[in-house]
Enzyme design. Sequence first.
Site, PDB file in Angstrom:
ATOM      1  N   HIS A  31      42.545  31.533  33.101  1.00  0.00           N
ATOM      2  CA  HIS A  31      42.492  31.314  34.802  1.00  0.00           C
ATOM      3  C   HIS A  31      42.933  30.335  34.903  1.00  0.00           C
ATOM      4  O   HIS A  31      43.300  30.419  36.102  1.00  0.00           O
ATOM      5  CB  HIS A  31      41.316  33.056  35.105  1.00  0.00           C
ATOM      6  CG  HIS A  31      41.442  33.998  34.484  1.00  0.00           C
ATOM      7  ND1 HIS A  31      41.234  34.828  34.041  1.00  0.00           N
ATOM      8  CD2 HIS A  31      42.945  34.932  34.218  1.00  0.00           C
ATOM      9  CE1 HIS A  31      41.288  36.628  34.036  1.00  0.00           C
ATOM     10  NE2 HIS A  31      42.934  35.793  34.138  1.00  0.00           N
ATOM     11  N   GLU A  69      61.160  34.792  12.555  1.00  0.00           N
ATOM     12  CA  GLU A  69      60.457  33.853  12.651  1.00  0.00           C
ATOM     13  C   GLU A  69      59.372  33.210  10.653  1.00  0.00           C
ATOM     14  O   GLU A  69      58.661  32.101  10.452  1.00  0.00           O
ATOM     15  CB  GLU A  69      59.344  33.842  13.602  1.00  0.00           C
ATOM     16  CG  GLU A  69      58.400  35.095  13.798  1.00  0.00           C
ATOM     17  CD  GLU A  69      57.736  35.727  13.857  1.00  0.00           C
ATOM     18  OE1 GLU A  69      57.258  34.656  14.685  1.00  0.00           O
ATOM     19  OE2 GLU A  69      56.739  36.676  14.536  1.00  0.00           O
ATOM     20  N   ASP A 123      56.258  29.981  14.932  1.00  0.00           N
ATOM     21  CA  ASP A 123      56.249  30.525  13.547  1.00  0.00           C
ATOM     22  C   ASP A 123      57.095  29.624  12.034  1.00  0.00           C
ATOM     23  O   ASP A 123      56.943  29.363  11.119  1.00  0.00           O
ATOM     24  CB  ASP A 123      56.296  31.571  13.568  1.00  0.00           C
ATOM     25  CG  ASP A 123      54.418  31.785  13.693  1.00  0.00           C
ATOM     26  OD1 ASP A 123      53.039  31.582  13.106  1.00  0.00           O
ATOM     27  OD2 ASP A 123      54.046  32.526  13.989  1.00  0.00           O
TER      28      ASP A 123
HETATM   29  C1  PEP Z   1      56.754  31.622  17.739  1.00  0.00           C
HETATM   30  O1  PEP Z   1      56.134  32.201  16.410  1.00  0.00           O
HETATM   31  O2  PEP Z   1      58.001  30.831  18.225  1.00  0.00           O
HETATM   32  C2  PEP Z   1      57.040  33.064  18.871  1.00  0.00           C
HETATM   33  C3  PEP Z   1      56.784  32.372  20.119  1.00  0.00           C
HETATM   34  O3  PEP Z   1      55.584  33.481  18.755  1.00  0.00           O
HETATM   35  P1  PEP Z   1      54.159  33.082  18.778  1.00  0.00           P
HETATM   36  O4  PEP Z   1      54.179  31.441  19.582  1.00  0.00           O
HETATM   37  O5  PEP Z   1      53.180  34.364  19.819  1.00  0.00           O
HETATM   38  O6  PEP Z   1      53.549  33.030  17.357  1.00  0.00           O
HETATM   39 MG    MG Z   2      55.405  33.747  15.940  1.00  0.00          MG
END
Ligand code: PEP
Ligand code: MG
Length: 582
Positions: free
Chosen positions: A188, A430, A454
């Site tokens: 925050h 991903e 990911d």
């Molecule tokens: C990703 O994996 O690129 C994504 C946007 O999801 P997160 O970062 O929340 O895993």
């Molecule tokens: Mg992800």
Amino acid sequence: MAEETLQGKPVSPGIAIGPVFLYTHDEIDVPQDQIQASDVARELSVYAEACEKVGAEILEIIQRTERQNEADILNTHMLLLNDFEIAAQVRQGIENQRWNAAKAIDTAFREVADMMSAIDDPYLLQRAADIHDIRHKLLRQVLHIPAKDLSTASGILVSNELYPSDFKQFDRKRIAGVLTEQGESTSHAAIMARNLGIPVVFGVRDVTKKMRDGEIAVINGSRGEVILAPTPATEEKCRRLYSVYQKSEAVKRQYLFKNCATKDGQPITVEVNAGSLEADFEKDCKCSDGIGLFRTEFLYMESTALPDEETQFRAYRHVLQAFAGKPVIIRTLDIGADKQLPYLPLVKEENPALGNRAIRYCMANPELFRVQLRALLRASVYGNLWIMFPMISGVEDYHNVRDFCDTVRLELEACGIPLSNSIRYGIMIEIPSAAVMAEELAGIVDFASIGTNDLTQYTLAIDRVGRGVEPYYRPLHPALARLLHHISTAFSTQGKPLGVCGELAGSPEGALLLTSLGIRQLSMDSSKIAGVKYVLSQFEAGELDMIGAYLLKAENEQRIWAKLREELAAHNVISTDQDLQG
Ligand code: PEP
Ligand code: MG
């Protein structure tokens, strides 16, 4: 003192140079003495009075606050101050343990904060910092310790830790930048800091011990870099960079509310990533084409029990209404691996990133998933809802999850609950297997968004939060460029919307790479929108194609990086992402 460069976490971009103003939150000495039975009533009323005064203090700040997201944060503080369970613990401390009010407050608030920080999760760390903020305020009241004065602060504010409410205590016009030893970029305090629009770096170790009031420091908020006691030559260089930065910011600002398009007018969709209700949705809606990723995890991580259907329904309705008909992609719960819930211990796994996370967890816990889907479907009538499923590995995963959604939908329809008929269903790509199966997936989903965070992790077999292996995390690796192109071709052939919502989409190099590989929809943190729109407006569509063709032949990351930088420079994109020393 000799010049020294330190590294912290970038929180808010920009460059600042100026004299240091030191401000430290010293840990308050809490008296440990026991009280007599006859003192219990007095200590209870000391506590009640402190709550009242702190409540009035927070209310006064809320009334001075113009921004909705800041008011929301401070309202959360009000809820924490009056939290039934914490208050019961304080009272028990006084009544049963015979602690004085200060000790009872300190113990109760600390216990809750410690429980939250024990889990390595940014959302819970953020909540813990809020709890410490309230704890300090209450202790100061009870022990009659005057609050430190920040109203005269100027230059670069350097602190061990700043709490959200500290950001309302100084005059923004006199502060050039902020530097702290502790704090998370998702906290925050970071939200409040970003609202100031000045460079901010958190997590710079021991900086309060290294600096004295009035000494010169330089901050590069984009890189999280800090230079203490710069030599005259460094200072001169930083001042030049500062002026380049100011110019480039002024140019970028002109693009914030424009539609994004290439130089020859080919439209590019730019959306915003959101992960809390505290964002400035009014502004985000004006400067974007919608929400490209709404992470619902925060709803689960910020509460002390699973959020019920009604709480979730209200949150989803709020964001859908705020975006007034623009697409809002809400991702279903992505829990597991690095994202844990304090009240729902997950089974310990050898390789949690490869384990029971995201959609796998939801499908294995149908009751939890059902609650979220019911809330989403009920909210669908309030806007343009696109539901996105994370960690889909292929066609079968998608069919299973869609079947489950249809059952929930039938259930609601049977009760006569109104639902939208135009909800779109899509997936995150991903996992490499989904990328490889892009053609088949494009045939069955309504849309997809590539999670490059990911996808990089799984394609390169590199832990995205792994310590010591950071150099191997390479989103510009040619293998990824080729995978991205494969997905992009599959989706454009089928005429299905495809975006990217990983971090890559928000950087100048990443946006250039993705558009040159044919992707025309990017979603990013709202602070990156103006910059990306500006960068892409410098290129013609044909030029992007040529860059893409070159990148697809590159055999290593260095070639890709060099080409992207070369093209950005050739198109007069001012680079401010420079090493201050370099
Ligand atoms: C990703 O994996 O690129 C994504 C946007 O999801 P997160 O970062 O929340 O895993
Ligand atoms: Mg992800």
